[in-house]
Design a protein around this motif. Structure first.
Motif, PDB file in Angstrom:
ATOM      1  N   ALA A   2       6.369  36.072  33.601  1.00 26.78           N
ATOM      2  CA  ALA A   2       5.519  37.394  34.500  1.00 26.78           C
ATOM      3  C   ALA A   2       6.228  38.423  33.746  1.00 26.78           C
ATOM      4  O   ALA A   2       7.620  38.738  34.381  1.00 26.78           O
ATOM      5  CB  ALA A   2       6.623  36.930  35.902  1.00 26.78           C
ATOM      6  N   ALA A   3       5.979  39.887  34.199  1.00 25.35           N
ATOM      7  CA  ALA A   3       6.264  40.737  34.230  1.00 25.35           C
ATOM      8  C   ALA A   3       7.324  41.062  34.881  1.00 25.35           C
ATOM      9  O   ALA A   3       7.122  40.988  36.119  1.00 25.35           O
ATOM     10  CB  ALA A   3       4.897  41.991  34.605  1.00 25.35           C
ATOM     11  N   ARG A   4       7.756  42.273  34.636  1.00 21.61           N
ATOM     12  CA  ARG A   4       9.191  43.026  35.451  1.00 21.61           C
ATOM     13  C   ARG A   4       9.211  44.599  35.153  1.00 21.61           C
ATOM     14  O   ARG A   4       8.637  44.538  34.381  1.00 21.61           O
ATOM     15  CB  ARG A   4      10.707  42.455  34.695  1.00 21.61           C
ATOM     16  N   ASP A   5       9.688  44.816  36.145  1.00 18.69           N
ATOM     17  CA  ASP A   5       9.452  45.866  36.500  1.00 18.69           C
ATOM     18  C   ASP A   5      10.407  46.579  36.603  1.00 18.69           C
ATOM     19  O   ASP A   5      11.792  46.210  37.726  1.00 18.69           O
ATOM     20  CB  ASP A   5       8.998  46.071  38.233  1.00 18.69           C
ATOM     21  N   TRP A   6      11.046  46.855  35.288  1.00 20.61           N
ATOM     22  CA  TRP A   6      12.178  47.946  34.279  1.00 20.61           C
ATOM     23  C   TRP A   6      12.794  49.608  34.948  1.00 20.61           C
ATOM     24  O   TRP A   6      12.824  50.016  33.999  1.00 20.61           O
ATOM     25  CB  TRP A   6      13.229  47.514  32.938  1.00 20.61           C
ATOM     26  N   SER A   7      11.820  49.904  35.995  1.00 20.47           N
ATOM     27  CA  SER A   7      12.015  51.804  36.433  1.00 20.47           C
ATOM     28  C   SER A   7      12.624  51.959  36.451  1.00 20.47           C
ATOM     29  O   SER A   7      13.061  53.001  36.637  1.00 20.47           O
ATOM     30  CB  SER A   7      10.098  51.674  36.453  1.00 20.47           C
ATOM     31  N   LYS A   8      13.267  50.757  37.708  1.00 17.74           N
ATOM     32  CA  LYS A   8      14.898  51.079  38.268  1.00 17.74           C
ATOM     33  C   LYS A   8      15.959  51.609  36.833  1.00 17.74           C
ATOM     34  O   LYS A   8      16.727  52.037  37.218  1.00 17.74           O
ATOM     35  CB  LYS A   8      15.033  50.354  39.984  1.00 17.74           C
ATOM     36  N   LEU A   9      15.949  49.789  36.384  1.00 19.28           N
ATOM     37  CA  LEU A   9      16.575  49.981  35.125  1.00 19.28           C
ATOM     38  C   LEU A   9      16.850  52.124  33.957  1.00 19.28           C
ATOM     39  O   LEU A   9      17.862  52.058  34.125  1.00 19.28           O
ATOM     40  CB  LEU A   9      16.238  49.000  34.413  1.00 19.28           C
ATOM     41  N   TYR A  10      16.005  51.707  33.734  1.00 23.10           N
ATOM     42  CA  TYR A  10      14.964  52.828  33.118  1.00 23.10           C
ATOM     43  C   TYR A  10      16.228  54.103  33.889  1.00 23.10           C
ATOM     44  O   TYR A  10      17.069  54.889  33.301  1.00 23.10           O
ATOM     45  CB  TYR A  10      13.821  53.495  32.991  1.00 23.10           C
ATOM     46  N   LYS A  11      15.264  54.403  35.068  1.00 25.69           N
ATOM     47  CA  LYS A  11      16.312  55.411  36.138  1.00 25.69           C
ATOM     48  C   LYS A  11      18.092  55.091  36.504  1.00 25.69           C
ATOM     49  O   LYS A  11      18.805  56.311  36.194  1.00 25.69           O
ATOM     50  CB  LYS A  11      16.343  55.641  37.281  1.00 25.69           C
ATOM     51  N   LYS A  12      18.688  54.371  36.550  1.00 22.61           N
ATOM     52  CA  LYS A  12      20.155  54.192  36.112  1.00 22.61           C
ATOM     53  C   LYS A  12      20.965  54.049  35.334  1.00 22.61           C
ATOM     54  O   LYS A  12      21.869  54.985  34.973  1.00 22.61           O
ATOM     55  CB  LYS A  12      20.241  53.425  37.688  1.00 22.61           C
ATOM     56  N   TYR A  13      20.383  53.406  34.383  1.00 20.89           N
ATOM     57  CA  TYR A  13      21.077  53.209  32.752  1.00 20.89           C
ATOM     58  C   TYR A  13      20.192  53.543  31.624  1.00 20.89           C
ATOM     59  O   TYR A  13      20.961  52.885  30.328  1.00 20.89           O
ATOM     60  CB  TYR A  13      21.515  50.760  33.010  1.00 20.89           C
ATOM     61  N   ARG A  14      19.691  54.514  32.403  1.00 23.59           N
ATOM     62  CA  ARG A  14      18.852  54.985  30.473  1.00 23.59           C
ATOM     63  C   ARG A  14      19.981  55.429  29.301  1.00 23.59           C
ATOM     64  O   ARG A  14      20.523  55.798  29.620  1.00 23.59           O
ATOM     65  CB  ARG A  14      17.846  56.908  30.953  1.00 23.59           C
ATOM     66  N   GLY A  15      19.639  54.941  28.274  1.00 19.87           N
ATOM     67  CA  GLY A  15      20.325  55.026  26.818  1.00 19.87           C
ATOM     68  C   GLY A  15      21.403  53.907  26.795  1.00 19.87           C
ATOM     69  O   GLY A  15      22.043  54.576  26.117  1.00 19.87           O
ATOM     70  N   GLN A  16      21.599  52.931  27.394  1.00 18.13           N
ATOM     71  CA  GLN A  16      22.260  52.185  27.569  1.00 18.13           C
ATOM     72  C   GLN A  16      22.604  50.079  27.067  1.00 18.13           C
ATOM     73  O   GLN A  16      20.900  50.612  27.529  1.00 18.13           O
ATOM     74  CB  GLN A  16      23.630  51.817  29.191  1.00 18.13           C
ATOM     75  N   TRP A  17      22.992  50.009  27.298  1.00 15.41           N
ATOM     76  CA  TRP A  17      23.140  48.250  26.697  1.00 15.41           C
ATOM     77  C   TRP A  17      23.269  47.453  28.368  1.00 15.41           C
ATOM     78  O   TRP A  17      24.733  48.280  29.161  1.00 15.41           O
ATOM     79  CB  TRP A  17      24.272  47.864  25.802  1.00 15.41           C
ATOM     80  N   ALA A  31      27.256  49.210  30.343  1.00 16.00           N
ATOM     81  CA  ALA A  31      27.728  49.933  28.604  1.00 16.00           C
ATOM     82  C   ALA A  31      27.395  50.787  27.652  1.00 16.00           C
ATOM     83  O   ALA A  31      25.765  50.528  27.616  1.00 16.00           O
ATOM     84  CB  ALA A  31      29.092  49.592  28.497  1.00 16.00           C
ATOM     85  N   ASP A  32      28.414  51.388  27.252  1.00 16.81           N
ATOM     86  CA  ASP A  32      27.441  52.982  26.153  1.00 16.81           C
ATOM     87  C   ASP A  32      26.941  52.053  25.059  1.00 16.81           C
ATOM     88  O   ASP A  32      26.810  51.940  23.941  1.00 16.81           O
ATOM     89  CB  ASP A  32      28.085  53.927  25.621  1.00 16.81           C
ATOM     90  N   SER A  33      28.274  50.492  24.539  1.00 13.27           N
ATOM     91  CA  SER A  33      28.003  49.758  23.503  1.00 13.27           C
ATOM     92  C   SER A  33      27.272  48.398  23.433  1.00 13.27           C
ATOM     93  O   SER A  33      28.291  48.072  24.490  1.00 13.27           O
ATOM     94  CB  SER A  33      28.907  49.925  22.621  1.00 13.27           C
ATOM     95  N   LEU A  34      26.931  47.935  23.240  1.00 13.73           N
ATOM     96  CA  LEU A  34      26.790  46.555  23.593  1.00 13.73           C
ATOM     97  C   LEU A  34      28.070  45.570  23.142  1.00 13.73           C
ATOM     98  O   LEU A  34      27.784  44.868  24.254  1.00 13.73           O
ATOM     99  CB  LEU A  34      25.920  45.517  21.980  1.00 13.73           C
ATOM    100  N   GLU A  47      28.866  34.057  30.070  1.00 11.82           N
ATOM    101  CA  GLU A  47      28.896  33.733  28.537  1.00 11.82           C
ATOM    102  C   GLU A  47      27.750  33.911  27.992  1.00 11.82           C
ATOM    103  O   GLU A  47      27.728  34.777  26.528  1.00 11.82           O
ATOM    104  CB  GLU A  47      29.026  32.459  28.632  1.00 11.82           C
ATOM    105  N   SER A  48      26.260  34.091  28.298  1.00 15.56           N
ATOM    106  CA  SER A  48      25.478  34.430  27.567  1.00 15.56           C
ATOM    107  C   SER A  48      24.027  34.949  28.485  1.00 15.56           C
ATOM    108  O   SER A  48      23.037  34.558  29.052  1.00 15.56           O
ATOM    109  CB  SER A  48      24.539  33.006  26.843  1.00 15.56           C
ATOM    110  N   PRO A  49      24.186  36.055  28.905  1.00 14.36           N
ATOM    111  CA  PRO A  49      23.992  36.878  29.522  1.00 14.36           C
ATOM    112  C   PRO A  49      22.820  37.074  28.597  1.00 14.36           C
ATOM    113  O   PRO A  49      22.611  37.547  27.204  1.00 14.36           O
ATOM    114  CB  PRO A  49      24.572  38.830  30.016  1.00 14.36           C
ATOM    115  N   ILE A  50      21.532  38.241  29.250  1.00 18.91           N
ATOM    116  CA  ILE A  50      20.518  38.549  28.122  1.00 18.91           C
ATOM    117  C   ILE A  50      20.547  40.190  28.129  1.00 18.91           C
ATOM    118  O   ILE A  50      20.955  41.435  29.309  1.00 18.91           O
ATOM    119  CB  ILE A  50      19.186  38.493  29.038  1.00 18.91           C
ATOM    120  N   MET A  51      20.763  40.488  26.911  1.00 18.44           N
ATOM    121  CA  MET A  51      21.857  41.927  26.713  1.00 18.44           C
ATOM    122  C   MET A  51      20.328  42.523  26.204  1.00 18.44           C
ATOM    123  O   MET A  51      19.130  42.392  25.484  1.00 18.44           O
ATOM    124  CB  MET A  51      22.392  41.551  25.416  1.00 18.44           C
TER     125      MET A  51
END
Length: 63
Positions: A2-17, A31-34, A47-51
């Motif tokens: 299914a499609a995921r709505d990441w619009s809230k991710l964008y608003k809060k975590y823009r430019g971050q990993w 965080a700012d780095s991987l 141990e194996s999150p989705i990055m």
């Protein structure tokens, strides 16, 4: 899958990993780095999150 709505991710975590749980929505760490985001997720027991990198700017692509 299914499609995921990441619009809230964008608003809060823009430019971050971000490290996501398997539901692909719940943020474990950000965080700012991987390496920092992955390290924080591992410290929390994941141990194996989705990055993914949240884009700093959204651009429209028409093709």
């Amino acid at each position: 899958m299914a499609a995921r709505d990441w619009s809230k991710l964008y608003k809060k975590y823009r430019g971050q990993w971000v490290a996501l749980q398997r539901d692909q929505v719940t943020v474990i760490a950000a965080a700012d780095s991987l390496a920092e985001a992955m390290g924080e997720a591992k410290r929390m027991g994941f141990e194996s999150p989705i990055m993914t990198k949240v884009p700093g700017v959204l651009k429209l692509l028409v093709g």
